[in-house]
Design an enzyme around this catalytic site. Structure first.
Site, PDB file in Angstrom:
ATOM      1  N   ASP A  25      24.955  75.743 -14.435  1.00 34.38           N
ATOM      2  CA  ASP A  25      25.254  76.345 -15.741  1.00 34.38           C
ATOM      3  C   ASP A  25      24.279  75.987 -16.860  1.00 34.38           C
ATOM      4  O   ASP A  25      24.700  75.790 -18.015  1.00 34.38           O
ATOM      5  CB  ASP A  25      26.678  75.969 -16.178  1.00 34.38           C
ATOM      6  CG  ASP A  25      27.743  76.483 -15.226  1.00 34.38           C
ATOM      7  OD1 ASP A  25      27.387  77.110 -14.207  1.00 34.38           O
ATOM      8  OD2 ASP A  25      28.941  76.255 -15.491  1.00 34.38           O
ATOM      9  N   LYS A 130      29.888  82.408 -11.242  1.00 35.13           N
ATOM     10  CA  LYS A 130      31.216  81.837 -11.027  1.00 35.13           C
ATOM     11  C   LYS A 130      32.108  82.106 -12.235  1.00 35.13           C
ATOM     12  O   LYS A 130      31.678  81.942 -13.378  1.00 35.13           O
ATOM     13  CB  LYS A 130      31.115  80.338 -10.749  1.00 35.13           C
ATOM     14  CG  LYS A 130      30.520  79.512 -11.880  1.00 35.13           C
ATOM     15  CD  LYS A 130      30.234  78.101 -11.401  1.00 35.13           C
ATOM     16  CE  LYS A 130      29.816  77.162 -12.489  1.00 35.13           C
ATOM     17  NZ  LYS A 130      30.773  76.883 -13.543  1.00 35.13           N
ATOM     18  N   CYS A 163      32.020  71.305 -15.660  1.00 30.39           N
ATOM     19  CA  CYS A 163      31.579  72.064 -14.474  1.00 30.39           C
ATOM     20  C   CYS A 163      30.878  71.194 -13.440  1.00 30.39           C
ATOM     21  O   CYS A 163      30.988  71.455 -12.239  1.00 30.39           O
ATOM     22  CB  CYS A 163      30.721  73.242 -14.904  1.00 30.39           C
ATOM     23  SG  CYS A 163      31.720  74.487 -15.743  1.00 30.39           S
TER      24      CYS A 163
HETATM   25  C1  C5J Z   1      30.689  74.016 -18.169  1.00 30.62           C
HETATM   26  C2  C5J Z   1      32.360  74.365 -19.845  1.00 30.62           C
HETATM   27  N1  C5J Z   1      29.655  74.623 -17.607  1.00 30.62           N
HETATM   28  N2  C5J Z   1      32.198  73.156 -20.393  1.00 30.62           N
HETATM   29  N3  C5J Z   1      31.572  74.797 -18.834  1.00 30.62           N
HETATM   30  O1  C5J Z   1      30.793  72.802 -18.120  1.00 30.62           O
HETATM   31  O2  C5J Z   1      33.224  75.106 -20.270  1.00 30.62           O
END
Ligand code: C5J
Length: 230
Positions: A25, A130, A163
């Protein structure tokens, strides 16, 4: 090719042909102003520290011929894969799907959903889209890793406690050995970053191991260079 990566609570022996780098991400929506992270009231500049170490490991993994996988959190434009419970959560300045300066917040195909230029996937590197926090939920990541014969994952990305942690737990339950590279991960909350890493490696590596970019670079060096002092 075999290598050992220094890690906590102990070093991990890797078969590099069965090791993948997963970059979680590293999207504009999390790292740049005007995206999902900022809508939640976060200082997104805190994630910037992970970019350079992550880039160094990404370059080394590519040079060593590792499978490199990128993930992106986000939803279909019609929001049909976004649970109401997620869309309605909290009091963000803009909700998922709302039009922001980088396009609709956390929506696939929008500029904000894409990966930051520094870490952009090369042609052929799998990108896993995702809908959830974990990269295994509602994706084909497990099938892909199994078909490539992957046993170990080197893990980078954001955010450490959300994540990254969720994905490492999912991977661990599926039998993958995860080595999380601490300085290649980041959080909007430095204390959550620290505790998120501590939780992974506690109790004899209950979910995985924790290492860093310099240890990963040493492990990924071609064997002939490993003995040369830098
Ligand atoms: C991730 C989030 N990628 N913090 N998403 O950690 O909402």
């Amino acid at each position: 090719m075999r290598a050992t990566i220094h890690a906590e609570p102990e070093a991990v022996a890797l078969d590099l042909a069965r090791t993948a780098l997963i970059v979680i991400d590293m999207q504009r929506d999390f790292l740049e102003p005007g995206g999902f992270g900022e809508t939640l009231g976060n200082d997104v500049s805190l994630l910037g520290a992970a970019v350079a170490p992550c880039k160094a490991v990404l370059d080394a993994a590519r040079a060593a011929g590792l499978l490199v996988i990128h993930t992106r959190e986000g939803h279909r434009p019609d929001l049909s894969d976004a649970p109401k419970a997620k869309i309605e959560r909290g009091h963000p300045s803009m909700r998922i799907g709302a039009p922001g300066p980088m396009g609709r917040i956390l929506i696939r195909g929008e500029p904000g959903h894409d990966i930051i230029p520094e870490l952009y996937p090369l042609e052929g590197e799998p990108v896993i889209d995702k809908p959830g926090k974990g990269a295994f939920y509602a994706t084909d990541l497990d099938a892909l890793l199994r078909n490539f014969g992957i046993q170990h994952l080197l893990v980078c990305g954001v955010t450490t406690e959300v994540c990254v942690n969720t994905t490492v737990r999912e991977a661990n339950d599926r039998g993958y050995r995860c080595v999380v590279l601490a300085d290649c991960c980041a959080s909007y909350f430095p204390e959550f970053h620290a505790i998120g890493l501590a939780m992974i490696k506690a109790q004899g590596a209950i979910f995985g191991w924790v290492s860093d970019s310099s240890a990963a670079l040493a492990a990924l060096k071609p064997p002939a260079l490993r003995l040369v002092k830098s």
